[in-house]
Design a protein around this motif. Sequence first.
Motif, PDB file in Angstrom:
ATOM      1  N   ASP A 169      66.732  49.031  19.189  1.00 40.27           N
ATOM      2  CA  ASP A 169      68.357  47.961  19.167  1.00 40.27           C
ATOM      3  C   ASP A 169      69.573  49.022  19.674  1.00 40.27           C
ATOM      4  O   ASP A 169      68.780  49.940  19.999  1.00 40.27           O
ATOM      5  N   GLU A 176      73.020  47.697  19.538  1.00 42.06           N
ATOM      6  CA  GLU A 176      74.358  48.102  18.833  1.00 42.06           C
ATOM      7  C   GLU A 176      73.872  48.248  17.434  1.00 42.06           C
ATOM      8  O   GLU A 176      72.924  47.516  16.496  1.00 42.06           O
ATOM      9  N   GLY A 177      74.746  49.937  16.139  1.00 40.90           N
ATOM     10  CA  GLY A 177      73.860  49.359  15.229  1.00 40.90           C
ATOM     11  C   GLY A 177      73.261  50.507  15.410  1.00 40.90           C
ATOM     12  O   GLY A 177      72.672  51.380  14.330  1.00 40.90           O
ATOM     13  N   THR A 178      72.320  51.001  16.764  1.00 38.87           N
ATOM     14  CA  THR A 178      71.421  51.448  16.666  1.00 38.87           C
ATOM     15  C   THR A 178      71.497  52.495  17.556  1.00 38.87           C
ATOM     16  O   THR A 178      70.686  54.155  17.182  1.00 38.87           O
ATOM     17  N   ASP A 183      68.144  48.405  13.472  1.00 34.06           N
ATOM     18  CA  ASP A 183      68.879  48.203  11.808  1.00 34.06           C
ATOM     19  C   ASP A 183      69.827  46.746  11.571  1.00 34.06           C
ATOM     20  O   ASP A 183      70.189  46.168  10.130  1.00 34.06           O
ATOM     21  N   ASP A 194      65.108  43.021  13.655  1.00 33.24           N
ATOM     22  CA  ASP A 194      64.854  44.061  14.530  1.00 33.24           C
ATOM     23  C   ASP A 194      63.361  45.002  13.671  1.00 33.24           C
ATOM     24  O   ASP A 194      62.571  46.009  13.518  1.00 33.24           O
TER      25      ASP A 194
HETATM   26 MG   LIG Z   1      71.755  46.390  16.160  1.00 29.84          MG
END
Ligand SMILES: [Mg+2]
Length: 218
Positions: free
Chosen positions: A18, A20-22, A175, A180
């Motif tokens: 992934d 964003e956030g990952t 995330d 995911d």
């Molecule tokens: Mg994400």
Amino acid sequence: MSPHAHLEIGKIKVVSLDAEGTLVTPDFSYAIWFEAIPERYARKHNIEFELAKKLIKEEYAKVGDHRLEWYDVRYWFDKFGLGTPDSVMESHQHKVRYYPEVKEVLSFLSCRYQLVVASGSTRDFLKFLLRDINSYFSRVFSSLSDFNQVKTPTFYSEMCQALRVRPQEVIHVGDNRQFDFIAPSEIGIQTLYLDRKGGPRADRSIADLTELNALLAG
Ligand SMILES: [Mg+2]
């Protein structure tokens, strides 16, 4: 028993991540949605920034994240009469930040596996979010821009077909528990849930990408 005993490492050919956030923090997107857009809206209507931010947030909420427009930066620039987002996004490129372990992990994994990005962000965002790490990935899939959907089991099936691999030959890490972890698991992709917040660890979860690295290194 190891908390990752469900994984069949030997089968893995593709590592799917992934965005964003990952790989990349939410800073850039936050700056676009909650700073740049309200700033321009405030200027256009000659009102205070805080008021503009409040009004804009209300408009976002009216659409809601179950509708695809919610993710579409061009829809919002158009709706608010702010022109096109390109130069605004370009001027916020410096807000893109990768998590500290990301480049080292990608560099290591790219020697052993085919790496791809499977993201719910649109290509308008991915263009900036991935700019410094693009070269590690053989393919970038945007569920919204390429398949007009959030990350569903169908999206992941299409991705496997495009890569000409079976789902069992892919490990996906991200995330968001639904997008995911649950969705790719449904079609047989191997998954790990990335929980960067720390705290008590859920099953099949990792706290950062160095753990993924360690697992795949054997
Ligand atoms: Mg994400």
